[in-house]
Motif scaffolding. Structure first.
Motif, PDB file in Angstrom:
ATOM      1  N   VAL A 143       0.850  -1.181   0.000  1.00  0.00           N
ATOM      2  CA  VAL A 143       0.000   0.000   0.000  1.00  0.00           C
ATOM      3  C   VAL A 143       0.888   1.233   0.000  1.00  0.00           C
ATOM      4  CG1 VAL A 143      -1.754   1.272   1.276  1.00  0.00           C
ATOM      5  CG2 VAL A 143      -1.787  -1.230   1.254  1.00  0.00           C
ATOM      6  N   GLN A 144       0.647   2.112  -0.964  1.00  0.00           N
ATOM      7  CA  GLN A 144       1.375   3.372  -1.017  1.00  0.00           C
ATOM      8  C   GLN A 144       0.352   4.479  -0.784  1.00  0.00           C
ATOM      9  OE1 GLN A 144       3.593   3.993  -4.591  1.00  0.00           O
ATOM     10  NE2 GLN A 144       4.829   5.602  -3.675  1.00  0.00           N
ATOM     11  N   THR A 145       0.435   5.120   0.381  1.00  0.00           N
ATOM     12  CA  THR A 145      -0.590   6.097   0.770  1.00  0.00           C
ATOM     13  C   THR A 145      -0.487   7.408   0.008  1.00  0.00           C
ATOM     14  OG1 THR A 145       0.801   6.802   2.611  1.00  0.00           O
ATOM     15  CG2 THR A 145      -0.862   5.120   3.065  1.00  0.00           C
ATOM     16  N   ASN A 146       0.727   7.797  -0.391  1.00  0.00           N
ATOM     17  CA  ASN A 146       0.901   8.985  -1.222  1.00  0.00           C
ATOM     18  C   ASN A 146       2.159   8.797  -2.060  1.00  0.00           C
ATOM     19  OD1 ASN A 146       3.281  10.258   0.050  1.00  0.00           O
ATOM     20  ND2 ASN A 146       1.950  10.454   1.828  1.00  0.00           N
ATOM     21  N   PRO A 147       2.344   9.615  -3.098  1.00  0.00           N
ATOM     22  CA  PRO A 147       3.484   9.403  -4.010  1.00  0.00           C
ATOM     23  C   PRO A 147       4.856   9.491  -3.348  1.00  0.00           C
ATOM     24  CG  PRO A 147       1.896  10.918  -4.960  1.00  0.00           C
ATOM     25  CD  PRO A 147       1.465  10.674  -3.554  1.00  0.00           C
ATOM     26  N   HIS A 148       4.957  10.119  -2.185  1.00  0.00           N
ATOM     27  CA  HIS A 148       6.247  10.285  -1.520  1.00  0.00           C
ATOM     28  C   HIS A 148       6.450   9.294  -0.381  1.00  0.00           C
ATOM     29  CE1 HIS A 148       6.708  13.829  -3.929  1.00  0.00           C
ATOM     30  NE2 HIS A 148       5.535  14.260  -3.519  1.00  0.00           N
ATOM     31  N   SER A 149       5.519   8.370  -0.208  1.00  0.00           N
ATOM     32  CA  SER A 149       5.598   7.395   0.873  1.00  0.00           C
ATOM     33  C   SER A 149       5.900   6.011   0.317  1.00  0.00           C
ATOM     34  CB  SER A 149       4.266   7.353   1.633  1.00  0.00           C
ATOM     35  OG  SER A 149       4.271   6.300   2.564  1.00  0.00           O
ATOM     36  N   THR A 150       6.689   5.244   1.038  1.00  0.00           N
ATOM     37  CA  THR A 150       6.974   3.859   0.645  1.00  0.00           C
ATOM     38  C   THR A 150       6.515   2.897   1.741  1.00  0.00           C
ATOM     39  OG1 THR A 150       9.209   4.063   1.537  1.00  0.00           O
ATOM     40  CG2 THR A 150       8.935   4.476  -0.824  1.00  0.00           C
ATOM     41  N   THR A 151       5.473   3.252   2.454  1.00  0.00           N
ATOM     42  CA  THR A 151       4.965   2.439   3.552  1.00  0.00           C
ATOM     43  C   THR A 151       4.426   1.110   3.045  1.00  0.00           C
ATOM     44  OG1 THR A 151       4.337   4.478   4.652  1.00  0.00           O
ATOM     45  CG2 THR A 151       3.396   2.455   5.525  1.00  0.00           C
ATOM     46  N   ASN A 152       4.820   0.023   3.690  1.00  0.00           N
ATOM     47  CA  ASN A 152       4.310  -1.329   3.449  1.00  0.00           C
ATOM     48  C   ASN A 152       4.636  -1.899   2.069  1.00  0.00           C
ATOM     49  OD1 ASN A 152       3.154  -1.389   6.031  1.00  0.00           O
ATOM     50  ND2 ASN A 152       1.325  -0.365   5.284  1.00  0.00           N
ATOM     51  N   LEU A 153       5.607  -1.365   1.363  1.00  0.00           N
ATOM     52  CA  LEU A 153       5.999  -1.940   0.078  1.00  0.00           C
ATOM     53  C   LEU A 153       6.971  -3.093   0.298  1.00  0.00           C
ATOM     54  CD1 LEU A 153       6.599   1.241  -2.104  1.00  0.00           C
ATOM     55  CD2 LEU A 153       4.589  -0.228  -2.038  1.00  0.00           C
ATOM     56  N   HIS A 154       6.845  -4.137  -0.509  1.00  0.00           N
ATOM     57  CA  HIS A 154       7.784  -5.251  -0.446  1.00  0.00           C
ATOM     58  C   HIS A 154       7.916  -5.894  -1.826  1.00  0.00           C
ATOM     59  CE1 HIS A 154       3.847  -7.085   0.335  1.00  0.00           C
ATOM     60  NE2 HIS A 154       4.342  -8.176  -0.211  1.00  0.00           N
ATOM     61  N   ALA A 155       9.053  -6.525  -2.051  1.00  0.00           N
ATOM     62  CA  ALA A 155       9.336  -7.177  -3.336  1.00  0.00           C
ATOM     63  C   ALA A 155       8.949  -8.652  -3.265  1.00  0.00           C
ATOM     64  CB  ALA A 155      10.814  -7.053  -3.674  1.00  0.00           C
ATOM     65  N   VAL A 156       8.344  -9.136  -4.342  1.00  0.00           N
ATOM     66  CA  VAL A 156       7.952 -10.537  -4.462  1.00  0.00           C
ATOM     67  C   VAL A 156       8.632 -11.099  -5.710  1.00  0.00           C
ATOM     68  CG1 VAL A 156       6.027 -12.127  -4.807  1.00  0.00           C
ATOM     69  CG2 VAL A 156       5.725 -10.094  -3.392  1.00  0.00           C
ATOM     70  N   ILE A 157       9.384 -12.178  -5.557  1.00  0.00           N
ATOM     71  CA  ILE A 157      10.034 -12.819  -6.699  1.00  0.00           C
ATOM     72  C   ILE A 157       9.010 -13.710  -7.393  1.00  0.00           C
ATOM     73  CG2 ILE A 157      11.837 -14.412  -7.445  1.00  0.00           C
ATOM     74  CD1 ILE A 157      13.513 -13.353  -5.092  1.00  0.00           C
ATOM     75  N   GLU A 158       8.667 -13.355  -8.629  1.00  0.00           N
ATOM     76  CA  GLU A 158       7.698 -14.142  -9.395  1.00  0.00           C
ATOM     77  C   GLU A 158       8.361 -15.331 -10.068  1.00  0.00           C
ATOM     78  OE1 GLU A 158       5.602 -11.622 -12.107  1.00  0.00           O
ATOM     79  OE2 GLU A 158       4.278 -10.894 -10.535  1.00  0.00           O
ATOM     80  N   SER A 159       9.581 -15.136 -10.556  1.00  0.00           N
ATOM     81  CA  SER A 159      10.302 -16.262 -11.168  1.00  0.00           C
ATOM     82  C   SER A 159      11.797 -16.020 -11.068  1.00  0.00           C
ATOM     83  CB  SER A 159       9.900 -16.459 -12.629  1.00  0.00           C
ATOM     84  OG  SER A 159      10.324 -15.365 -13.411  1.00  0.00           O
ATOM     85  N   PHE A 160      12.540 -17.124 -11.008  1.00  0.00           N
ATOM     86  CA  PHE A 160      13.993 -17.098 -10.958  1.00  0.00           C
ATOM     87  C   PHE A 160      14.499 -18.236 -11.825  1.00  0.00           C
ATOM     88  CE2 PHE A 160      17.981 -18.737  -9.285  1.00  0.00           C
ATOM     89  CZ  PHE A 160      18.771 -17.583  -9.291  1.00  0.00           C
ATOM     90  N   ASN A 161      15.345 -17.928 -12.807  1.00  0.00           N
ATOM     91  CA  ASN A 161      15.866 -18.954 -13.706  1.00  0.00           C
ATOM     92  C   ASN A 161      17.367 -18.791 -13.890  1.00  0.00           C
ATOM     93  OD1 ASN A 161      13.012 -17.986 -14.992  1.00  0.00           O
ATOM     94  ND2 ASN A 161      13.211 -20.197 -14.900  1.00  0.00           N
ATOM     95  N   VAL A 162      18.080 -19.902 -13.848  1.00  0.00           N
ATOM     96  CA  VAL A 162      19.481 -19.927 -14.245  1.00  0.00           C
ATOM     97  C   VAL A 162      19.472 -20.084 -15.760  1.00  0.00           C
ATOM     98  CG1 VAL A 162      21.675 -21.139 -14.089  1.00  0.00           C
ATOM     99  CG2 VAL A 162      20.232 -20.895 -12.058  1.00  0.00           C
ATOM    100  N   LEU A 163      20.126 -19.162 -16.461  1.00  0.00           N
ATOM    101  CA  LEU A 163      20.116 -19.183 -17.922  1.00  0.00           C
ATOM    102  C   LEU A 163      21.108 -20.214 -18.449  1.00  0.00           C
ATOM    103  CD1 LEU A 163      19.950 -15.335 -18.521  1.00  0.00           C
ATOM    104  CD2 LEU A 163      18.077 -16.973 -18.513  1.00  0.00           C
ATOM    105  N   PRO A 164      20.752 -20.878 -19.547  1.00  0.00           N
ATOM    106  CA  PRO A 164      21.645 -21.899 -20.104  1.00  0.00           C
ATOM    107  C   PRO A 164      22.839 -21.264 -20.789  1.00  0.00           C
ATOM    108  CG  PRO A 164      19.748 -21.602 -21.526  1.00  0.00           C
ATOM    109  CD  PRO A 164      19.504 -20.747 -20.300  1.00  0.00           C
ATOM    110  N   PRO A 165      23.936 -22.011 -20.935  1.00  0.00           N
ATOM    111  CA  PRO A 165      25.085 -21.476 -21.666  1.00  0.00           C
ATOM    112  C   PRO A 165      24.756 -21.331 -23.152  1.00  0.00           C
ATOM    113  CG  PRO A 165      25.488 -23.746 -21.027  1.00  0.00           C
ATOM    114  CD  PRO A 165      24.174 -23.341 -20.419  1.00  0.00           C
ATOM    115  N   ASP A 166      25.468 -20.442 -23.814  1.00  0.00           N
ATOM    116  CA  ASP A 166      25.254 -20.257 -25.269  1.00  0.00           C
ATOM    117  C   ASP A 166      25.779 -21.428 -26.051  1.00  0.00           C
ATOM    118  OD1 ASP A 166      23.983 -17.854 -25.032  1.00  0.00           O
ATOM    119  OD2 ASP A 166      25.801 -16.681 -25.269  1.00  0.00           O
TER     120      ASP A 166
END
Length: 79
Positions: A56-79
């Motif tokens: 929840v961001q209550t105003n443009p200058h606030s970062t209250t209750n923000l958190h990052a969620v990892i949706e996907s993580f992949n190890v890339l194959p060699p070329d």
């Protein structure tokens, strides 16, 4: 019907190497004794991560209750 998700997403590409001192690359005397002047690559890895920011961001200058969620993580194959 198209519904846009308001949660911002971004993609992180990362690249890393494992290193060891190369042959004859360690200074053996003088002021810089023990300093390594060159490295040999022993392993490499590349990854791709998709991250979504939620909360929840209550105003443009606030970062209250923000958190990052990892949706996907992949190890890339060699070329």
């Amino acid at each position: 019907m198209l519904k846009l998700d308001p949660a911002p997403r971004f993609v992180i590409y990362s690249y890393g190497q494992a290193l060891k001192p190369a042959d004859r690359s360690v200074v053996t005397s003088g002021k810089y004794f023990g300093m390594v002047t060159n490295y040999q690559i022993t392993a490499e890895v590349a990854t791709r991560t998709v991250v979504r920011i939620e909360g929840v961001q209550t105003n443009p200058h606030s970062t209250t209750n923000l958190h990052a969620v990892i949706e996907s993580f992949n190890v890339l194959p060699p070329d």
